[in-house]
Design an enzyme around this catalytic site. Structure first.
Site, PDB file in Angstrom:
ATOM      1  N   PHE A 230       0.863  -1.372   0.054  1.00 40.05           N
ATOM      2  CA  PHE A 230       0.027  -0.040  -0.086  1.00 40.05           C
ATOM      3  C   PHE A 230       0.846   1.165   0.069  1.00 40.05           C
ATOM      4  CE2 PHE A 230      -2.680  -3.316   2.113  1.00 40.05           C
ATOM      5  CZ  PHE A 230      -3.389  -3.488   0.894  1.00 40.05           C
ATOM      6  N   ARG A 312       2.098  15.362  -6.499  1.00 40.44           N
ATOM      7  CA  ARG A 312       0.941  14.579  -6.927  1.00 40.44           C
ATOM      8  C   ARG A 312      -0.414  15.342  -6.377  1.00 40.44           C
ATOM      9  NH1 ARG A 312      -0.594   9.906  -9.969  1.00 40.44           N
ATOM     10  NH2 ARG A 312       1.633   9.592 -10.387  1.00 40.44           N
ATOM     11  N   THR A 446       5.457  10.660 -11.717  1.00 43.57           N
ATOM     12  CA  THR A 446       5.441  12.277 -12.018  1.00 43.57           C
ATOM     13  C   THR A 446       7.097  12.419 -12.261  1.00 43.57           C
ATOM     14  OG1 THR A 446       5.791  12.988  -9.859  1.00 43.57           O
ATOM     15  CG2 THR A 446       3.622  12.901 -10.725  1.00 43.57           C
ATOM     16  N   ALA A 515       2.683   3.807  -8.235  1.00 43.73           N
ATOM     17  CA  ALA A 515       2.145   4.611  -9.183  1.00 43.73           C
ATOM     18  C   ALA A 515       1.057   3.976  -9.926  1.00 43.73           C
ATOM     19  CB  ALA A 515       3.176   5.345  -9.930  1.00 43.73           C
ATOM     20  N   GLU A 726      -4.750   2.483  -7.392  1.00 44.56           N
ATOM     21  CA  GLU A 726      -5.001   3.581  -6.553  1.00 44.56           C
ATOM     22  C   GLU A 726      -6.269   4.254  -6.733  1.00 44.56           C
ATOM     23  OE1 GLU A 726      -0.913   5.013  -7.888  1.00 44.56           O
ATOM     24  OE2 GLU A 726      -0.496   5.710  -5.522  1.00 44.56           O
TER      25      GLU A 726
HETATM   26  N1  MTE Z   1      -3.677  -4.202  -3.521  1.00 42.14           N
HETATM   27  C1  MTE Z   1      -3.247  -5.172  -2.613  1.00 42.14           C
HETATM   28  N2  MTE Z   1      -4.164  -6.306  -2.387  1.00 42.14           N
HETATM   29  N3  MTE Z   1      -2.014  -4.933  -1.753  1.00 42.14           N
HETATM   30  C2  MTE Z   1      -1.497  -3.841  -1.847  1.00 42.14           C
HETATM   31  O1  MTE Z   1      -0.572  -3.391  -1.186  1.00 42.14           O
HETATM   32  N4  MTE Z   1      -1.018  -1.507  -2.901  1.00 42.14           N
HETATM   33  C3  MTE Z   1      -1.926  -0.378  -3.770  1.00 42.14           C
HETATM   34  C4  MTE Z   1      -2.533  -0.992  -5.094  1.00 42.14           C
HETATM   35  N5  MTE Z   1      -3.358  -2.330  -4.702  1.00 42.14           N
HETATM   36  C5  MTE Z   1      -1.728  -3.003  -2.946  1.00 42.14           C
HETATM   37  C6  MTE Z   1      -2.782  -3.259  -3.697  1.00 42.14           C
HETATM   38  C7  MTE Z   1      -0.956   0.351  -4.354  1.00 42.14           C
HETATM   39  S1  MTE Z   1      -0.585   1.783  -3.193  1.00 42.14           S
HETATM   40  C8  MTE Z   1      -0.362   0.446  -5.633  1.00 42.14           C
HETATM   41  S2  MTE Z   1       0.742   1.691  -6.151  1.00 42.14           S
HETATM   42  C9  MTE Z   1      -0.776  -0.821  -6.504  1.00 42.14           C
HETATM   43  O2  MTE Z   1      -1.714  -1.711  -6.036  1.00 42.14           O
HETATM   44  C10 MTE Z   1       0.440  -1.080  -7.094  1.00 42.14           C
HETATM   45  O3  MTE Z   1       0.590  -2.311  -7.898  1.00 42.14           O
HETATM   46  P1  MTE Z   1       0.276  -2.246  -9.378  1.00 42.14           P
HETATM   47  O4  MTE Z   1       0.919  -0.735 -10.122  1.00 42.14           O
HETATM   48  O5  MTE Z   1       0.657  -3.470  -9.983  1.00 42.14           O
HETATM   49  O6  MTE Z   1      -1.272  -2.039  -9.506  1.00 42.14           O
HETATM   50  N1  HPA Z   2       3.747   7.672  -7.474  1.00 38.96           N
HETATM   51  C1  HPA Z   2       4.136   6.777  -6.599  1.00 38.96           C
HETATM   52  N2  HPA Z   2       5.197   6.313  -6.207  1.00 38.96           N
HETATM   53  C2  HPA Z   2       6.201   7.163  -6.700  1.00 38.96           C
HETATM   54  C3  HPA Z   2       5.845   8.277  -7.464  1.00 38.96           C
HETATM   55  C4  HPA Z   2       4.585   8.399  -7.815  1.00 38.96           C
HETATM   56  O1  HPA Z   2       4.129   9.314  -8.742  1.00 38.96           O
HETATM   57  N3  HPA Z   2       7.104   9.000  -7.672  1.00 38.96           N
HETATM   58  C5  HPA Z   2       7.900   8.228  -6.954  1.00 38.96           C
HETATM   59  N4  HPA Z   2       7.264   7.344  -6.144  1.00 38.96           N
HETATM   60 MO1  MOS Z   3       1.511   3.246  -4.368  1.00 41.24          MO
HETATM   61  S1  MOS Z   3       1.368   4.546  -3.122  1.00 41.24           S
HETATM   62  O1  MOS Z   3       2.079   4.272  -5.345  1.00 41.24           O
HETATM   63  O2  MOS Z   3       2.908   2.217  -3.711  1.00 41.24           O
END
Ligand code: MTE
Ligand code: HPA
Ligand code: MOS
Length: 791
Positions: A230, A312, A446, A515, A726
């Site tokens: 997360f 952001r 970003t 991101a 997100e």
């Molecule tokens: N979903 C689960 N089950 N566990 C997680 O820790 N992290 C979230 C989201 N969904 C998370 C989650 C966050 S903060 C991000 S940035 C994205 O998953 C990262 O994974 P992705 O880029 O593959 O979607």
């Molecule tokens: N999103 C999430 N994580 C990051 C970013 C962003 O834009 N930039 C650097 N780490």
């Molecule tokens: Mo997600 S806050 O960009 O790890």
């Protein structure tokens, strides 16, 4: 038959429910392994005077007691953007729980006992605990940034209506179920291998190398999966990795660090609390003419990602709405809390909530329906002027208005508003509210350089495939989606494809899985690797295998990989099983391995000027929530939620819907019942699930409708999908707006001053202050809570 678009189960689903999916602390200890714990700072600000470890060192089973002096590297400070954070305290103490002394012992129990036996002498100074104090003292992290457009002064001078306000939003704990954890194993040639629960293996590798004064080539960081991240493991998994690696290098024994839940909550960073001043000007219809905002965040003690998070927030202050004249100023504050960090949404929620609040207030002031006011202000696809963000990016190919219209219709919004109004007239016990909020979330880091990914694909002679990328699995289903993409490339079943443990040994210089761009970057890189292999395969097939099969000349354009077979589509009777084909290819010395690289095209943002195209595209959506609040306890029930999102063509609808639901509920938690309470010394009091309430199953809306909108205009990105991780979190904001709406309906007039989170206590205080204006509001929880109350 491709598996893309199918709701295959998460590739660890079976392991998750049977307990066989291993997390860090499930890894079997190596012989002689040590357990590592640490002594954290007892005060929020001051100086370390002395450490007395005599008793601890005399305890049986204590193997090492290490401080900053034992760090072999010459570098003393680290950080993802600015290098301002010490690995271990040398002198200055900056937050409660900041690691000072690392203890290694033969068992967990002895390590904990040794930690308790170590005596610190510290000299306290006055900590900076409120954003107001930080501003007064000029205690900042990074520069003040600005994004602006149009003539603000002229707009405010002539606008028919305007108001000012202050909005405070509280922090949020990531509350991953697996706490920060790392095992370090010493190797040959001064090397170390770390198994880390991290979203960011490359950063972990780099920070460990810096702390130990060795090369990055001497450190391997591996991550099989996380029990949630997360955002909390984008940078903050580095400190436990440094502790474990330090012990491993010093003792030549394997070392295990597993934070306890309370320990983790006390000493790691969270979502940034914000305090935002705003001014808005609008016309008689509710059309926004100008917005002027100044955002300040509580960045905690070190920079970490705070400037990036603030960026952001600033880039999401417009959310889904066109702001003709606008000024957005942002500044992160340096304060005496753990460095605040990434959390799903990454500053987006704190920006979005400002404009959503403003729109609701405009509607209230003009006695208009809040959905109508939003609709009037949304970006308009096809109208380039009313479709350009304050930072100059055109919001292309979206369906924001259509999403709002469809949601209003399917949720029966207008009839329900009427029912709610009559309920509020007749009910003496409860009051109901309803609200819509939207989201337009920019997809891309970003920081331009982070928008890259690489992947390694190995095809074996039995037709099975291993894929390794820099992406990490934290439950979001990245591995499952990549598996589907790769299986599709070779026309084989997903069972023939395995996602391997993420390791810096296989994928170097990777970006954090963050991101929401995990699949976009790593999925596309995997496809590029597959294309390389397929290129060699099709050459072999057309030149050597299917030659003479018909009268036509060989052509790579006709070689197909489908349903487990390879064939020339002009003569599909002569097909060969993919497994047999791979074996033949190897015998003909065809390279069956590939490494793919992908860099997102077209993204660029100049943070000095506040202008550019930071995002590849936007994920959009809207939500409507209806809530009931008990007039006498303030307790809130979320009766119904309707969500509609444009998440592109889904690679795995089951996983995406899960992300939408999970993200929304997590956002709802931030807005309603997750309350971080600190005492007046900066000590966190809500340090476990008994005192910190994430939404539980009974908090889920009784009626919860989730749908996606088909947007034919979205034709870019991997397999025409969109990032989903997100964006839905920010739709949780509609629950907070609905709470405010309920209280507004109770006694319209003054704008509702609702803190965030809108806990039962806050709701009750809000109701009391409106119904009994001559009585002071009911007291709120101690510490931070007392500072809040304006929104
Ligand atoms: N979903 C689960 N089950 N566990 C997680 O820790 N992290 C979230 C989201 N969904 C998370 C989650 C966050 S903060 C991000 S940035 C994205 O998953 C990262 O994974 P992705 O880029 O593959 O979607
Ligand atoms: N999103 C999430 N994580 C990051 C970013 C962003 O834009 N930039 C650097 N780490
Ligand atoms: Mo997600 S806050 O960009 O790890």
């Amino acid at each position: 038959m491709t598996s893309i678009g199918k709701s295959l189960p998460h590739d660890s689903a079976h392991g998750h429910v049977t307990g066989t999916a291993a997390y860090i602390d499930d890894l079997t200890p190596l012989a002689d392994e040590l357990f590592v714990d640490f002594v954290g700072a007892p005060i929020a600000a001051g100086h370390l005077r002395s450490i007395d470890a005599t008793v601890a060192l005399g305890m049986e089973g204590v193997v090492a007691v290490l401080t900053h002096r034992d760090l072999p590297g010459t570098k003393r400070l680290f950080g993802p953007i600015f290098h301002d954070e010490p690995f271990l305290v040398a002198d200055e103490i900056s937050y409660i729980g900041q690691p000072i002394v690392v203890v290694a012992a033969t068992s967990r129990k002895v390590a904990h006992a040794a930690v308790k036996a170590i005596k610190l002498e510290c000299e306290a100074t006055t900590p900076i605990l409120t954003i107001d104090d930080a501003i007064r003292l000029g205690s900042y992290l990074g520069p003040r940034r600005k994004i602006e457009r149009g003539d603000l002064d002229a707009a405010f001078a002539t606008a028919p209506h305007q108001f000012t306000g202050v909005l405070e939003s509280n922090g949020q704990e990531q509350f991953y179920f697996e706490s920060q954890a790392c095992i370090a194993i010493p190797g040959e040639d001064g090397s170390v291998r770390v198994h880390s629960s991290t979203q960011n293996p490359t950063e972990t590798q780099a920070v460990v190398a810096e702390a130990l004064g060795i090369g990055m080539h001497q450190v391997v960081c591996e991550c099989k999966r996380m029990g949630g991240g997360f955002g909390g493991k984008e940078t903050q998994s580095a400190i436990p990795a440094v502790m474990a690696a330090l012990v491993a290098i010093k003792t030549k024994r394997s070392a295990r660090v597993i934070y306890g839940k309370d320990q983790d909550m006390i000493c790691t960073g969270k979502r940034h609390p914000y305090k935002t001043k705003y001014r808005a000007a609008f016309d008689d219809d509710g059309r926004i003419l100008a917005v002027d905002v100044e955002l300040h965040s509580n960045g905690g003690a070190f920079a970490d990602l705070s400037t990036s998070v603030m960026e952001r927030s600033m880039l999401h202050m417009d959310n889904a709405y066109y702001l003709p004249a606008v000024r957005i100023v942002g500044q992160a504050c340096k304060m005496n809390y753990p460095p605040n960090t990434a959390f799903r949404g990454f500053g987006g929620p704190q920006g979005v909530i400002v404009i959503e609040s403003i729109l609701q207030r405009i509607a209230q002031q003009l006695s208009k329906d809040a959905v109508d006011v939003r609709r009037l202000n949304t970006y308009r696809d096809g109208d380039d002027l009313a479709n350009t963000t304050p930072y100059g990016q055109l919001v292309k190919d979206h369906m924001i208005v259509e999403t709002i219209d469809q949601l209003v219709a399917t949720s029966d919004y207008h009839n329900r508003v009427a029912t709610i109004n009559s309920h509020n007239v007749t009910s003496r016990l409860t009051v109901k509210g309803i609200a819509l909020s939207a989201i337009k979330f920019g997809i891309s880091f970003t920081s331009k350089f982070l928008n890259q990914g690489n992947a390694l694909v190995n095809v074996y002679t039995d037709g099975t495939v291993q894929v390794s990328t820099g992406g990490t699995e934290m439950g979001q289903g990245l591995n499952t989606k990549i598996r589907q993409l790769v299986a599709d490339q070779f026309g084989i079943d997903t069972d023939q494809v395995l996602l391997m443990t993420t390791s810096t040994e296989k994928n170097n210089n990777t970006s954090p899985t963050a991101a929401s761009a995990g699949t976009d970057l790593n999925g596309q890189a995997a496809i590029v690797a597959c294309e390389q292999i397929r290129g060699a395969m099709t050459r072999f097939a057309s030149e050597k295998l299917f030659l003479g099969g018909n009268d036509q000349p060989p052509s790579v354009d006709h070689i197909c990989f489908l349903d487990g077979f390879v064939f020339d589509d002009r003569n599909s009777a002569k097909k060969i099983a993919f497994s047999a084909f791979c074996d033949l290819a190897r015998r003909d010395r065809v390279d069956l391995g590939g490494r793919g690289f992908y860099a997102t095209p077209g993204v660029d943002f100049n943070r000095e000027t506040g202008q550019g195209t930071p995002f590849f595209y936007f994920t959009t959506g809207a939500a409507i929530a209806e809530v009931t609040i008990d007039r006498f306890t303030g307790e809130m029930t979320v009766d119904r939620v309707d969500l509609l999102m444009d998440v592109g063509k889904m690679i795995n609808p089951g996983i995406d819907i899960g992300q939408i639901i999970g993200g929304f509920v997590q956002g709802m938690g931030w807005c309603t019942n997750e309350e971080l309470v600190y005492d007046s010394t900066g000590k966190l009091l809500s340090t476990s699930p008994t005192t910190y309430k994430i939404p539980n199953v009974t908090d889920i809306p009784a009626v919860f409708n989730v749908a996606t909108i088909d947007n034919p205009k979205h034709v870019i990105n991997v397999s025409r999908s969109k990032a989903v991780g997100e964006p839905p979190l920010m739709l949780g904001i509609c629950v907070w707006l609905a709470a405010k709406d309920a209280i507004w309906r109770l006694c319209a007039g003054e704008p509702v001053q609702m803190p965030l989170p809108a806990t039962a206590e806050a709701n009750l205080a809000c109701i009391a202050s409106r119904l009994m204006p001559c009585h002071p509001p009911a007291p709120l929880a101690p510490g931070h809570a007392r500072e809040r109350g304006r929104g």
